[in-house]
Motif scaffolding. Structure first.
Motif, PDB file in Angstrom:
ATOM      1  N   UNK A  31      30.031 -25.612  -5.307  1.00  0.00           N
ATOM      2  CA  UNK A  31      30.638 -25.050  -4.105  1.00  0.00           C
ATOM      3  C   UNK A  31      29.956 -25.577  -2.845  1.00  0.00           C
ATOM      4  N   UNK A  32      30.704 -25.555  -1.751  1.00  0.00           N
ATOM      5  CA  UNK A  32      30.133 -25.841  -0.446  1.00  0.00           C
ATOM      6  C   UNK A  32      29.611 -24.513   0.079  1.00  0.00           C
ATOM      7  N   UNK A  33      28.370 -24.194  -0.211  1.00  0.00           N
ATOM      8  CA  UNK A  33      27.800 -22.891   0.129  1.00  0.00           C
ATOM      9  C   UNK A  33      27.743 -22.042  -1.123  1.00  0.00           C
ATOM     10  N   UNK A  34      27.880 -20.745  -0.969  1.00  0.00           N
ATOM     11  CA  UNK A  34      27.870 -19.846  -2.114  1.00  0.00           C
ATOM     12  C   UNK A  34      28.831 -18.685  -1.859  1.00  0.00           C
ATOM     13  N   UNK A  35      29.114 -17.945  -2.915  1.00  0.00           N
ATOM     14  CA  UNK A  35      30.009 -16.801  -2.825  1.00  0.00           C
ATOM     15  C   UNK A  35      29.190 -15.587  -2.387  1.00  0.00           C
ATOM     16  N   UNK A  93      22.858 -16.145  -7.581  1.00  0.00           N
ATOM     17  CA  UNK A  93      23.626 -16.825  -6.547  1.00  0.00           C
ATOM     18  C   UNK A  93      24.755 -17.617  -7.207  1.00  0.00           C
ATOM     19  N   UNK A  94      25.966 -17.406  -6.743  1.00  0.00           N
ATOM     20  CA  UNK A  94      27.137 -18.085  -7.319  1.00  0.00           C
ATOM     21  C   UNK A  94      27.393 -19.343  -6.501  1.00  0.00           C
ATOM     22  N   UNK A  95      27.079 -20.516  -7.110  1.00  0.00           N
ATOM     23  CA  UNK A  95      27.212 -21.795  -6.411  1.00  0.00           C
ATOM     24  C   UNK A  95      28.046 -22.807  -7.172  1.00  0.00           C
ATOM     25  N   UNK A  96      28.765 -22.347  -8.204  1.00  0.00           N
ATOM     26  CA  UNK A  96      29.584 -23.269  -8.989  1.00  0.00           C
ATOM     27  C   UNK A  96      30.862 -22.561  -9.436  1.00  0.00           C
ATOM     28  N   UNK A  97      31.859 -23.355  -9.798  1.00  0.00           N
ATOM     29  CA  UNK A  97      33.105 -22.807 -10.309  1.00  0.00           C
ATOM     30  C   UNK A  97      32.856 -22.178 -11.673  1.00  0.00           C
ATOM     31  N   UNK A  98      33.671 -21.195 -12.029  1.00  0.00           N
ATOM     32  CA  UNK A  98      33.538 -20.576 -13.340  1.00  0.00           C
ATOM     33  C   UNK A  98      33.802 -19.088 -13.291  1.00  0.00           C
ATOM     34  N   UNK A  99      33.485 -18.420 -14.391  1.00  0.00           N
ATOM     35  CA  UNK A  99      33.670 -16.980 -14.514  1.00  0.00           C
ATOM     36  C   UNK A  99      32.309 -16.307 -14.502  1.00  0.00           C
ATOM     37  N   UNK A 100      32.178 -15.237 -13.711  1.00  0.00           N
ATOM     38  CA  UNK A 100      30.903 -14.549 -13.555  1.00  0.00           C
ATOM     39  C   UNK A 100      31.096 -13.047 -13.741  1.00  0.00           C
ATOM     40  N   UNK A 160      36.538 -14.756 -11.364  1.00  0.00           N
ATOM     41  CA  UNK A 160      36.856 -16.151 -11.632  1.00  0.00           C
ATOM     42  C   UNK A 160      36.817 -16.915 -10.325  1.00  0.00           C
ATOM     43  N   UNK A 161      35.897 -17.846 -10.212  1.00  0.00           N
ATOM     44  CA  UNK A 161      35.774 -18.675  -9.028  1.00  0.00           C
ATOM     45  C   UNK A 161      36.505 -19.967  -9.324  1.00  0.00           C
ATOM     46  N   UNK A 162      37.576 -20.226  -8.556  1.00  0.00           N
ATOM     47  CA  UNK A 162      38.410 -21.396  -8.791  1.00  0.00           C
ATOM     48  C   UNK A 162      38.436 -22.274  -7.538  1.00  0.00           C
ATOM     49  N   UNK A 163      38.773 -23.554  -7.748  1.00  0.00           N
ATOM     50  CA  UNK A 163      38.838 -24.505  -6.636  1.00  0.00           C
ATOM     51  C   UNK A 163      40.081 -24.266  -5.812  1.00  0.00           C
ATOM     52  N   UNK A 164      39.915 -24.273  -4.509  1.00  0.00           N
ATOM     53  CA  UNK A 164      41.049 -24.046  -3.597  1.00  0.00           C
ATOM     54  C   UNK A 164      41.881 -25.297  -3.455  1.00  0.00           C
TER      55      UNK A 164
END
Length: 148
Positions: free
Chosen positions: A89-93, A120-127, A144-148
């Protein structure tokens, strides 16, 4: 040292509580971080305002907490973020973004300070995300963190 908490401090109290702490802890940590204000007679009058605001966003009781837990666990939460080619990710969630995603998915309104993230959530995936709704009730859901 007598202080009035303005935010929840684990192991110490909730917003609006008047607590007695050691001088160094209050002066060097709680006051500079904005977690508390010094106790005075005038500040004590503000406690009612702080507690009213707290009650507005507080889970009312155990039954209400279980109801919110059921709503939260039934919702599929997905968050679209900008990411690079490798899935980073560009930054974090942030917790505020997660709360907004839950609301957008039709879930209940949550307090961002009650979220417990796996790190810290810095990559795509499920957390897995935990939400402490009540001292006895903790809800869990997958983000679920997905690409926009």
């Amino acid at each position: 040292m007598k202080i009035i908490l303005t935010q929840e401090v684990s192991g110490l109290g909730a917003p609006g509580d008047i607590v007695e702490v050691k001088d160094g802890y209050g002066r060097n940590y709680l006051l500079p971080q904005g977690l508390a204000i010094g106790w005075t007679k005038g500040a004590e009058r503000q406690v009612a305002v702080i507690q009213r605001a707290r009650a507005a966003r507080e889970i009312r009781d155990l039954d209400h907490a279980n109801e919110v837990k059921g709503q939260l666990e039934a919702v599929k939460v997905s968050l679209s973020v900008r990411a690079g080619d490798g899935g980073r990710l560009f930054g974090s969630v942030t917790p505020a973004e997660i709360v907004d995603a839950v609301k957008a998915a039709g879930g209940p309104l949550l307090d961002r300070r009650r979220l417990e993230l796996p790190g810290t959530i810095k990559a795509l995936g499920s957390y897995p995300v935990r939400v402490k709704l009540h001292p006895e009730v903790t809800a869990k859901f997958d983000l679920n963190v997905v690409k926009a």
